[in-house]
Design a protein around this motif. Sequence first.
Motif, PDB file in Angstrom:
ATOM      1  N   HIS A  79       0.794  -1.228   0.000  1.00  0.00           N
ATOM      2  CA  HIS A  79       0.000   0.000   0.000  1.00  0.00           C
ATOM      3  C   HIS A  79       0.830   1.283   0.000  1.00  0.00           C
ATOM      4  N   GLY A  80       2.059   1.181   0.475  1.00  0.00           N
ATOM      5  CA  GLY A  80       2.839   2.400   0.643  1.00  0.00           C
ATOM      6  C   GLY A  80       3.917   2.611  -0.401  1.00  0.00           C
ATOM      7  N   GLY A  81       3.989   1.684  -1.361  1.00  0.00           N
ATOM      8  CA  GLY A  81       4.973   1.858  -2.422  1.00  0.00           C
ATOM      9  C   GLY A  81       6.388   1.555  -1.980  1.00  0.00           C
ATOM     10  N   LYS A  82       7.281   2.502  -2.183  1.00  0.00           N
ATOM     11  CA  LYS A  82       8.704   2.304  -1.935  1.00  0.00           C
ATOM     12  C   LYS A  82       9.048   2.494  -0.459  1.00  0.00           C
ATOM     13  N   LEU A  83       9.904   1.604   0.064  1.00  0.00           N
ATOM     14  CA  LEU A  83      10.360   1.735   1.441  1.00  0.00           C
ATOM     15  C   LEU A  83      11.418   2.823   1.548  1.00  0.00           C
ATOM     16  N   ASN A  84      11.510   3.449   2.722  1.00  0.00           N
ATOM     17  CA  ASN A  84      12.581   4.427   2.929  1.00  0.00           C
ATOM     18  C   ASN A  84      13.874   3.701   3.295  1.00  0.00           C
ATOM     19  N   ALA A  85      14.936   4.463   3.524  1.00  0.00           N
ATOM     20  CA  ALA A  85      16.256   3.866   3.747  1.00  0.00           C
ATOM     21  C   ALA A  85      16.271   2.952   4.967  1.00  0.00           C
ATOM     22  N   MET A  86      15.695   3.426   6.075  1.00  0.00           N
ATOM     23  CA  MET A  86      15.676   2.635   7.306  1.00  0.00           C
ATOM     24  C   MET A  86      14.872   1.357   7.130  1.00  0.00           C
ATOM     25  N   GLU A  87      13.704   1.486   6.516  1.00  0.00           N
ATOM     26  CA  GLU A  87      12.832   0.326   6.300  1.00  0.00           C
ATOM     27  C   GLU A  87      13.494  -0.695   5.381  1.00  0.00           C
ATOM     28  N   SER A  88      14.152  -0.217   4.353  1.00  0.00           N
ATOM     29  CA  SER A  88      14.818  -1.112   3.407  1.00  0.00           C
ATOM     30  C   SER A  88      15.866  -1.959   4.107  1.00  0.00           C
TER      31      SER A  88
END
Length: 226
Positions: free
Chosen positions: A43-52
């Motif tokens: 649902h949120g598309g691309k993960l941010n750096a921390m999430e990745s």
Amino acid sequence: LMAAQCKSGILRTPQTVQQFKSVAAQPGQSSPVLTYFSTLLEHGGKLNAMESVELVRPVVQQQRRELVEKWLKDDKLECTEELGDIVKPLETKFALSIYLRANSHQKVIQCFVETGQIEQIVAYVKKVNYQADYSTLLQSLLMTNPEGATNFAKSLLEGQNGQPLIDINSVVKVFMEQNRLQETTSILLEALKANRPDQAQLQTQLLAMNLQQAPKVAEAILQMNM
């Protein structure tokens, strides 16, 4: 779901991830943190750096290369040098893809060296206008791939627009510190073929090195009237 749909991203914090990580998984079910990331991806598309980083680290530990490959292909991860470092033990080509997107130039060059793509290095640094530490690169490459290091040194000395990308004395120093006379001779013969007056000192050095360790080669060089 709220974190995924919140456009400001205010809920997508390290604290949120830690809360999900602290919740134990129920028998036969996915871990809460994995469910959280799956919802973000859906649902949120691309993960941010921390999430990745938080998502990929356990996946790499489980050797799930197909998941990393899919997420990279679908552009679901924010590429950083840290993410590349995590992925590298799993697959160097994945790490290279991440380093390229993260503009982590030195790591890109290291991957080119490790995968034998020596010819790509000069083209890459020209493209991104990066001043690489070529002496260090040559040192590490020489220990594992002397032929590749020799060809790399020749291409650096050939340079671009007639300008070498490394000082020839630095090349000689790197190779002779590892007692690579044959490779040094090959490089110098190529670099000195123009027989310019300003190269006299290097010509003398080439001859002297071979007189000490390879007299027959020195004799051949003398016969070349260099």
